[in-house]
Design an enzyme around this catalytic site. Structure first.
Site, short mmCIF file in Angstrom:
data_model
loop_
_atom_site.label_atom_id
_atom_site.label_comp_id
_atom_site.label_asym_id
_atom_site.label_seq_id
_atom_site.Cartn_x
_atom_site.Cartn_y
_atom_site.Cartn_z
N HIS A 1 17.15 -7.25 24.70
CA HIS A 1 16.16 -7.17 23.62
C HIS A 1 15.98 -8.51 22.93
O HIS A 1 15.48 -8.56 21.81
CB HIS A 1 16.56 -6.09 22.61
N GLY B 1 29.11 1.42 21.27
CA GLY B 1 28.45 1.24 19.98
C GLY B 1 26.94 1.38 20.00
O GLY B 1 26.24 0.60 19.35
N ASN C 1 32.33 5.01 21.21
CA ASN C 1 31.41 5.03 20.08
C ASN C 1 32.06 5.69 18.87
O ASN C 1 32.94 6.55 19.03
CB ASN C 1 30.12 5.78 20.47
N LEU C 2 31.59 5.32 17.67
CA LEU C 2 32.21 5.89 16.46
C LEU C 2 32.10 7.40 16.42
O LEU C 2 33.00 8.11 15.99
CB LEU C 2 31.54 5.27 15.22
#
Ligand code: BV8
Length: 232
Positions: free
Chosen positions: A109, A175, A201-202
């Site tokens: 990106h 994440g 991931n959290l």
């Protein structure tokens, strides 16, 4: 894990959260402070270039106030010590993977520290502001924009990413909320190709159910532990 020879890692804003960079969709995140359509689309840029240029100037200037965290450091260690193929595909536009020492990094990106000229289409490294409409270092026209992929624009190096996924035997997502395509679809592409898939991931993401294994926790803890496990 010893038979792993080719790894593709996808990272998102969550890997930079512990460095103090706002994520997009967590409480108080970037998309609560700004309307995506206004600051992360070509239409928003055409409508109000100053608003968009200031949004990215603010984020670019914040980079010098943050540092890589143990998750970035662990991926840099993997990059240095893993003898197989490795590609870190990041959705992030910050430079924390590189500042931690990783070299096999692909910014799908784009990057805050790069400017794209809409006249000559050349890219230039950029650490300053763009809202003052500086001249393009190549063609001198005052038509520089953030070298960032907005919604509706094609992410960078997609063919290289899909080739890496085809050749991988492990795909790890770190994440990211799994909310934005085509990045959010990589796990399904990998899985359809028989690639082992792991999510760090959290919290559970929109794509968690597609992963063979999904571990919840902070990247600063999960990533060093996973790298240690892999390199041991
Ligand atoms: C394209 C750069 C095609 C800019 C970004 C309907 C269905 C499917 C797709 C679409 C659709 N309508 C429109 C689309 C396409 C659209 C899209 O997917 N929209 C979504 C909203 C539905 N996609 C696009 O437009 C893409 N282009 O499709 O082009 C095309 C085809 C032909 C020709 C031309 C074009 C382009 C998308 C890129 C947009 N740019 N970023 C900038 O940075 O300003 S997107 C931005 O959000 C990020 O880059 C990232 O990609 C995306 C998701 O963000 P995350 O990184 O996941 O961050 P988020 O906050 O969401 O989540 C953070 C996660 O971390 C959370 O899960 C949290 O729990 C976790 N976390 C938090 N703290 C920690 C943690 N984890 C571990 N430890 C912690 N401490």
């Amino acid at each position: 894990m010893s038979d792993i020879r080719n790894i593709v890692i996808l990272t998102g804003a969550g890997i930079s959260a512990e460095s103090g960079i706002d994520t997009f969709r967590s409480a108080g995140g970037l998309w609560e402070q700004h309307n995506v359509e206004d600051v992360a689309t070509p239409e928003g840029f055409a409508r109000d270039p100053a608003l968009v240029l200031n949004f990215y100037d603010m984020r670019r200037e914040a980079l010098c106030k943050v540092a890589p965290n143990p998750a970035h450091d662990a991926l840099a260690r993997l990059d240095a010590e893993f003898s197989g193929e490795l590609l870190i595909v990041t959705q992030n536009v910050d430079d924390l993977h590189e500042r931690a020492g990783a070299s096999r990094v692909l910014h799908m990106h784009g990057e805050l520290k790069s400017a794209l000229c809409t006249s000559c289409e050349m890219r230039s490294p950029w650490n300053a502001t763009l809202s003052d409409r500086p001249p393009c270092p190549v063609c001198q026209a005052p038509t520089l924009r953030p070298d960032v992929v907005w919604f509706g624009e094609m992410p960078y190096q997609m063919e290289r990413i899909y080739r890496a996924i085809r050749e991988a035997d492990l795909f790890v997502s770190i994440g990211t909320s799994g909310a934005v395509y085509p990045a959010a679809g990589f796990v399904r592409d990998a899985r359809d190709l028989g690639v082992q898939t792991l999510e760090l991931n959290l919290e559970r993401s929109e794509g968690s159910h597609w992963f063979h294994e999904s571990r919840q926790g902070r990247a600063g803890e999960l990533v060093p532990a996973w790298v240690e496990e892999l390199l041991r």
